[in-house]
Design a protein around this motif. Structure first.
Motif, PDB file in Angstrom:
ATOM      1  N   LEU A  41      43.360  38.595  37.107  1.00 42.72           N
ATOM      2  CA  LEU A  41      43.424  39.634  37.936  1.00 42.72           C
ATOM      3  C   LEU A  41      43.769  40.917  37.112  1.00 42.72           C
ATOM      4  N   GLN A  42      44.600  40.655  36.176  1.00 40.07           N
ATOM      5  CA  GLN A  42      44.980  41.732  35.334  1.00 40.07           C
ATOM      6  C   GLN A  42      43.732  42.139  34.417  1.00 40.07           C
ATOM      7  N   THR A  43      43.191  40.964  33.984  1.00 43.20           N
ATOM      8  CA  THR A  43      41.956  41.464  33.225  1.00 43.20           C
ATOM      9  C   THR A  43      40.926  42.265  34.064  1.00 43.20           C
ATOM     10  N   ILE A  44      40.680  41.753  35.462  1.00 44.38           N
ATOM     11  CA  ILE A  44      39.731  42.767  36.254  1.00 44.38           C
ATOM     12  C   ILE A  44      40.272  44.091  36.409  1.00 44.38           C
ATOM     13  N   LEU A  45      41.601  44.217  36.470  1.00 40.51           N
ATOM     14  CA  LEU A  45      41.993  45.537  36.830  1.00 40.51           C
ATOM     15  C   LEU A  45      42.058  46.396  35.704  1.00 40.51           C
TER      16      LEU A  45
ATOM     17  N   ALA B  34      34.573  42.782  34.372  1.00 39.65           N
ATOM     18  CA  ALA B  34      35.370  42.827  35.665  1.00 39.65           C
ATOM     19  C   ALA B  34      34.942  42.017  36.829  1.00 39.65           C
ATOM     20  N   ALA B  35      33.602  41.988  36.952  1.00 38.72           N
ATOM     21  CA  ALA B  35      33.135  41.138  38.085  1.00 38.72           C
ATOM     22  C   ALA B  35      32.980  39.867  37.248  1.00 38.72           C
ATOM     23  N   ALA B  36      32.641  39.641  36.059  1.00 41.75           N
ATOM     24  CA  ALA B  36      32.756  38.145  35.555  1.00 41.75           C
ATOM     25  C   ALA B  36      33.909  37.202  35.771  1.00 41.75           C
ATOM     26  N   ALA B  37      35.157  38.195  35.658  1.00 50.89           N
ATOM     27  CA  ALA B  37      36.255  37.545  35.772  1.00 50.89           C
ATOM     28  C   ALA B  37      36.859  37.202  37.187  1.00 50.89           C
ATOM     29  N   TYR B  38      35.946  37.678  38.304  1.00 48.76           N
ATOM     30  CA  TYR B  38      36.254  37.780  39.626  1.00 48.76           C
ATOM     31  C   TYR B  38      36.125  36.466  40.171  1.00 48.76           C
ATOM     32  N   ARG B  39      37.126  35.857  41.157  1.00 51.22           N
ATOM     33  CA  ARG B  39      36.937  34.477  41.784  1.00 51.22           C
ATOM     34  C   ARG B  39      37.288  34.857  43.092  1.00 51.22           C
ATOM     35  N   PRO B  40      36.098  34.876  44.090  1.00 53.57           N
ATOM     36  CA  PRO B  40      36.446  35.478  45.498  1.00 53.57           C
ATOM     37  C   PRO B  40      37.543  34.559  46.169  1.00 53.57           C
TER      38      PRO B  40
ATOM     39  N   LYS C 111      40.114  33.157  44.690  1.00 54.07           N
ATOM     40  CA  LYS C 111      41.206  33.407  44.465  1.00 54.07           C
ATOM     41  C   LYS C 111      41.720  34.685  44.423  1.00 54.07           C
ATOM     42  N   HIS C 112      40.929  35.786  44.473  1.00 51.00           N
ATOM     43  CA  HIS C 112      41.168  37.029  44.489  1.00 51.00           C
ATOM     44  C   HIS C 112      41.085  37.730  45.675  1.00 51.00           C
ATOM     45  N   GLN C 113      40.312  37.174  46.734  1.00 49.34           N
ATOM     46  CA  GLN C 113      40.090  37.990  47.902  1.00 49.34           C
ATOM     47  C   GLN C 113      41.404  38.180  48.563  1.00 49.34           C
ATOM     48  N   ALA C 114      42.230  37.371  48.606  1.00 48.89           N
ATOM     49  CA  ALA C 114      43.545  37.349  49.431  1.00 48.89           C
ATOM     50  C   ALA C 114      44.529  38.521  48.788  1.00 48.89           C
ATOM     51  N   LEU C 115      44.231  38.915  47.470  1.00 55.30           N
ATOM     52  CA  LEU C 115      44.957  39.777  46.783  1.00 55.30           C
ATOM     53  C   LEU C 115      44.743  41.430  47.167  1.00 55.30           C
ATOM     54  N   ALA C 116      43.452  41.708  47.909  1.00 54.32           N
ATOM     55  CA  ALA C 116      42.957  42.872  48.312  1.00 54.32           C
ATOM     56  C   ALA C 116      44.233  43.993  48.906  1.00 54.32           C
ATOM     57  N   SER C 117      45.100  43.152  49.746  1.00 56.62           N
ATOM     58  CA  SER C 117      46.221  44.127  50.266  1.00 56.62           C
ATOM     59  C   SER C 117      47.226  44.477  49.394  1.00 56.62           C
ATOM     60  N   ARG C 118      47.325  43.580  48.192  1.00 52.16           N
ATOM     61  CA  ARG C 118      48.505  43.968  47.139  1.00 52.16           C
ATOM     62  C   ARG C 118      47.978  45.025  46.303  1.00 52.16           C
ATOM     63  N   ILE C 119      46.856  45.230  46.077  1.00 54.95           N
ATOM     64  CA  ILE C 119      46.353  46.301  45.177  1.00 54.95           C
ATOM     65  C   ILE C 119      45.468  47.475  45.649  1.00 54.95           C
TER      66      ILE C 119
ATOM     67  N   GLN D 185      42.437  47.178  47.533  1.00 57.96           N
ATOM     68  CA  GLN D 185      41.292  46.908  47.880  1.00 57.96           C
ATOM     69  C   GLN D 185      40.788  45.744  46.965  1.00 57.96           C
ATOM     70  N   ASP D 186      39.557  45.042  47.482  1.00 55.60           N
ATOM     71  CA  ASP D 186      39.261  43.697  46.701  1.00 55.60           C
ATOM     72  C   ASP D 186      38.477  44.435  45.323  1.00 55.60           C
ATOM     73  N   PRO D 187      39.118  43.750  44.289  1.00 61.59           N
ATOM     74  CA  PRO D 187      38.493  44.312  42.860  1.00 61.59           C
ATOM     75  C   PRO D 187      37.404  43.729  42.540  1.00 61.59           C
ATOM     76  N   GLY D 188      36.944  42.704  43.085  1.00 55.71           N
ATOM     77  CA  GLY D 188      35.673  42.185  42.563  1.00 55.71           C
ATOM     78  C   GLY D 188      34.418  42.792  43.492  1.00 55.71           C
ATOM     79  N   ILE D 189      34.697  42.972  44.554  1.00 49.45           N
ATOM     80  CA  ILE D 189      33.684  43.995  45.343  1.00 49.45           C
ATOM     81  C   ILE D 189      33.478  45.326  44.654  1.00 49.45           C
ATOM     82  N   ALA D 190      34.677  46.006  44.289  1.00 46.39           N
ATOM     83  CA  ALA D 190      34.569  47.220  43.728  1.00 46.39           C
ATOM     84  C   ALA D 190      33.870  47.191  42.290  1.00 46.39           C
TER      85      ALA D 190
END
Length: 275
Positions: free
Chosen positions: A36-40, A65-71, A73-81, A83-88
């Motif tokens: 997640l930190q890598t994606i951001l 960023a897209a390559a490090a994204y794992r739906p 694993k990371h979709q549930a973190l959208a509320s924390r940051i 928005q969804d970082p992989g979709i972005a």
């Protein structure tokens, strides 16, 4: 650093935002950070680069960023940051491809982003996807009817959720594509649609000025200037382009600058033909 970099990007302080993004990357590379930190870090480095018009550099960061994204694993973190970082990441890959002129590749990224958005219960991510993967790309494909559908959905969602900035953007693009569709269709009814659409664009632009966020402002001014040019309001269009140039010079936001010169050339040509 992520939130500070986001703040600088929103305020149009692109150089400061880029410096923080690069600092995030340095930390990620020095320490064993999670995905997640890598994606951001890559997103927040790519975003100011994109708006600076440095598309090739931005694209590499969005790719990573897209390559490090794992739906899963990371979709549930959208509320924390926010928005969804992989979709972005997918959306920014699509937007960058548009500026490269690769429309088919761009459309593939947008379709994938919209498909993934359906699997995420996160209104802000949905609003961002409707705008950046639905509304704005449709303009390049001249799919004005499709753009209107996305813009209405965005406006309804923004009003329901209280997303003020997305609400004014929904208003602006609803007006823009109503005008573009009317200009393409012609006829007496189209004149009314054009007037209503322009009034909506002007209202949204006034709200955007009051909002105080310069990010993307130059593109809105250029779009309205282009519409003015098509209905003969040449001087008003040129004034908007001067305002857009001021934003470009002040913030270093060059991503839409070629369109500024194209529209300016058209306005000057139309103006000289009426002398």
């Amino acid at each position: 650093l992520f939130w500070l970099a986001s703040y600088y990007a929103t305020c149009g302080k692109l150089s400061a935002g880029l410096a923080l993004g690069e600092e995030m990357l340095a930390i990620v590379q020095e320490y064993e950070s999670d995905e997640l930190q890598t994606i951001l870090a890559h997103l927040m480095t790519g975003l100011p680069l994109f708006h600076m018009g440095r598309f090739s550099e931005a694209y590499l960061h969005f790719q990573q960023a897209a390559a490090a994204y794992r739906p899963h694993k990371h979709q549930a973190l959208a509320s924390r940051i926010g928005q969804d970082p992989g979709i972005a990441s997918l959306i920014w890959l699509g937007q960058t491809n548009i500026h490269f002129g690769y429309l088919e590749q761009a459309q593939q990224f947008f379709q994938e982003a919209l498909a993934q958005t359906e699997m995420v219960d996160h209104p802000y991510t949905l609003a961002f996807s409707l705008l950046m993967a639905g509304v704005t790309p449709s303009n390049y494909f001249k799919r004005y009817g499709t753009a209107l559908l996305y813009a209405r959905s965005l406006l309804d969602l923004a009003q329901k959720e209280g997303f003020g900035y997305f609400q004014l953007l929904g208003m602006f693009y609803l007006g823009l594509h109503q005008v573009l569709q009317a200009l393409a269709n012609g006829g007496i009814q189209s004149e009314t649609q054009i007037k209503e659409g322009i009034a909506q664009m002007e209202q949204a632009l006034a709200l955007a000025r009051d909002c105080g966020s310069p990010l993307g402002m130059s593109s809105h001014l250029i779009n309205l200037a282009g519409v003015y040019g098509q209905i003969g309001r040449i001087q008003e269009g040129l004034q908007l382009l001067d305002e857009a140039q001021t934003f470009v010079n002040r913030n270093g936001s060059h991503y839409f600058e070629p369109e500024l010169y194209r529209v300016k050339g058209e306005l000057l040509q139309h103006g000289s033909s009426h002398l």
